[in-house]
Write a protein that holds these residues in place. Structure first.
Motif, mmCIF file in Angstrom:
data_model
loop_
_atom_site.group_PDB
_atom_site.id
_atom_site.type_symbol
_atom_site.label_atom_id
_atom_site.label_comp_id
_atom_site.label_asym_id
_atom_site.label_seq_id
_atom_site.Cartn_x
_atom_site.Cartn_y
_atom_site.Cartn_z
ATOM 1 N N LEU A 170 -34.980 37.485 -72.983
ATOM 2 C CA LEU A 170 -35.844 38.565 -72.515
ATOM 3 C C LEU A 170 -36.378 39.457 -73.632
ATOM 4 N N ALA A 171 -37.633 39.857 -73.451
ATOM 5 C CA ALA A 171 -38.222 40.872 -74.325
ATOM 6 C C ALA A 171 -37.921 42.262 -73.806
ATOM 7 N N SER A 172 -37.641 42.372 -72.497
ATOM 8 C CA SER A 172 -37.472 43.673 -71.861
ATOM 9 C C SER A 172 -36.757 43.452 -70.534
ATOM 10 N N GLY A 173 -36.483 44.543 -69.845
ATOM 11 C CA GLY A 173 -35.842 44.447 -68.542
ATOM 12 C C GLY A 173 -36.205 45.623 -67.669
ATOM 13 N N GLU A 174 -35.910 45.492 -66.390
ATOM 14 C CA GLU A 174 -36.201 46.575 -65.454
ATOM 15 C C GLU A 174 -35.064 47.575 -65.351
ATOM 16 N N GLY A 175 -33.881 47.215 -65.854
ATOM 17 C CA GLY A 175 -32.722 48.083 -65.731
ATOM 18 C C GLY A 175 -32.008 48.318 -67.043
ATOM 19 N N ASN A 176 -30.773 48.763 -66.931
ATOM 20 C CA ASN A 176 -30.000 49.160 -68.108
ATOM 21 C C ASN A 176 -29.144 48.040 -68.687
ATOM 22 N N TYR A 177 -29.219 46.849 -68.114
ATOM 23 C CA TYR A 177 -28.313 45.783 -68.533
ATOM 24 C C TYR A 177 -29.053 44.612 -69.164
ATOM 25 N N THR A 178 -30.163 44.918 -69.827
ATOM 26 C CA THR A 178 -30.944 43.876 -70.498
ATOM 27 C C THR A 178 -30.116 43.170 -71.565
ATOM 28 N N GLY A 179 -29.302 43.919 -72.292
ATOM 29 C CA GLY A 179 -28.491 43.325 -73.346
ATOM 30 C C GLY A 179 -27.523 42.286 -72.819
ATOM 31 N N LEU A 204 -47.137 45.231 -72.693
ATOM 32 C CA LEU A 204 -48.179 46.023 -72.048
ATOM 33 C C LEU A 204 -47.698 47.469 -71.895
ATOM 34 N N ASN A 205 -48.546 48.307 -71.373
ATOM 35 C CA ASN A 205 -48.177 49.713 -71.195
ATOM 36 C C ASN A 205 -47.060 49.917 -70.180
ATOM 37 N N ASP A 206 -46.760 48.893 -69.377
ATOM 38 C CA ASP A 206 -45.648 49.015 -68.439
ATOM 39 C C ASP A 206 -44.292 48.853 -69.117
ATOM 40 N N ASN A 207 -44.297 48.532 -70.426
ATOM 41 C CA ASN A 207 -43.071 48.328 -71.198
ATOM 42 C C ASN A 207 -42.167 47.253 -70.603
ATOM 43 N N LEU A 208 -42.771 46.300 -69.890
ATOM 44 C CA LEU A 208 -42.008 45.239 -69.246
ATOM 45 C C LEU A 208 -42.567 43.860 -69.568
ATOM 46 N N HIS A 209 -43.883 43.696 -69.418
ATOM 47 C CA HIS A 209 -44.498 42.384 -69.590
ATOM 48 C C HIS A 209 -45.161 42.247 -70.959
ATOM 49 N N LEU A 210 -45.159 41.035 -71.479
ATOM 50 C CA LEU A 210 -45.798 40.766 -72.763
ATOM 51 C C LEU A 210 -47.314 40.898 -72.652
ATOM 52 N N ASN A 211 -47.940 41.417 -73.705
ATOM 53 C CA ASN A 211 -49.396 41.479 -73.707
ATOM 54 C C ASN A 211 -49.969 40.100 -74.085
ATOM 55 N N THR A 212 -51.281 40.007 -74.125
ATOM 56 C CA THR A 212 -51.927 38.713 -74.338
ATOM 57 C C THR A 212 -51.568 38.110 -75.694
ATOM 58 N N VAL A 213 -51.606 38.912 -76.739
ATOM 59 C CA VAL A 213 -51.267 38.415 -78.076
ATOM 60 C C VAL A 213 -49.832 37.903 -78.102
#
Length: 239
Positions: A170-179, A204-213
């Motif tokens: 994962l690049a990011s997560g929705e919660g506190n247990y991404t690690g 992206l600006n949502d800090n969740l999904h990857l941007n196009t690049v």
């Protein structure tokens, strides 16, 4: 895997064209659509699969074009088929055998082989999922067990015990247990499973999904990992 990268970007014309060259269609890359028909693969790849989300650029088409260029550039008759199955915002428990998402994935994979003109076979599973599993500690702690079970099940159901699996940490997560989920993904030791790490790729600006690049970069990372594994498999006979 569905991808949320915007197709239209506020960039200079030359920069936008360069990006489109990466994720634009290729006549030798097809996708299996919702109705199990082959068509030229175009972004958004999951527009008719992940129907409750706004789909955009993902890593799949970039991956296929990179593999085609590296391995099959001298053979114009080779076609790579992509079988989109991703549904965003789903926990890994939703992909358990016997549930709709898993069963649909297996059915689509089988249909892809049956309908491949001139013959064909399934070469790999690409897997990028888990942000929702970072919300609750219980979900995060069982991620490794669920993922390993999924891999064993799909290999058995497709009759491909050595099927390569290229997953994304994962690049990011929705919660506190991404690690915890990332550690689970990176810790899977099953044969022919490789992990590429999306950490620190731009979001992206949502800090969740990857941007196009980032999606384009991830596609190349997946291709490099797959090609490296393929080279290993070709040099070492499977038991």
């Amino acid at each position: 895997m569905a991808g949320r990268g915007p197709l239209s970007l506020s960039l200079s014309l030359s920069s936008a064209n360069d990006l489109y060259d990466q994720y634009g269609p290729h006549l030798s890359v097809l996708r299996l659509n919702r109705w199990l028909h082959w068509e030229t693969a175009r972004e958004p790849m999951h527009y008719d699969i992940d129907v409750n989300k706004s789909c955009g650029v993902g890593p799949g088409l970039v991956f296929a074009k990179a593999v085609l260029h590296k391995v099959h550039s001298s053979n114009e008759n080779v076609v790579i088929g992509l079988v989109p199955c991703a549904v965003g915002g789903t926990k890994i428990q939703k992909w358990a055998k016997g549930l709709g998402l898993y069963d649909s994935m297996v059915q689509r994979a089988m249909a892809a082989v049956e309908q491949k003109r001139g013959g064909g076979k399934i070469e790999a599973l690409l897997w990028y999922q888990g942000e929702t599993d970072t919300i609750n500690l219980d979900d995060a702690e069982i991620y490794a067990e669920k993922m390993e079970t999924l891999i064993r099940n799909i290999r058995a159901d497709l009759g491909l015990p050595h099927l390569p699996v290229i997953q994304v940490a994962l690049a990011s997560g929705e919660g506190n247990y991404t690690g915890i989920v990332r550690a689970a993904q990176k810790g899977i030791q099953l044969q022919n499973v490789r992990t590429v790490d999306a950490y620190r790729l731009p979001l992206l600006n949502d800090n969740l999904h990857l941007n196009t690049v980032a999606q384009i970069h991830l596609g190349h990372m997946l291709a490099q990992s797959y090609l490296s594994l393929l080279a290993e498999l070709n040099s070492t006979p499977q038991p």
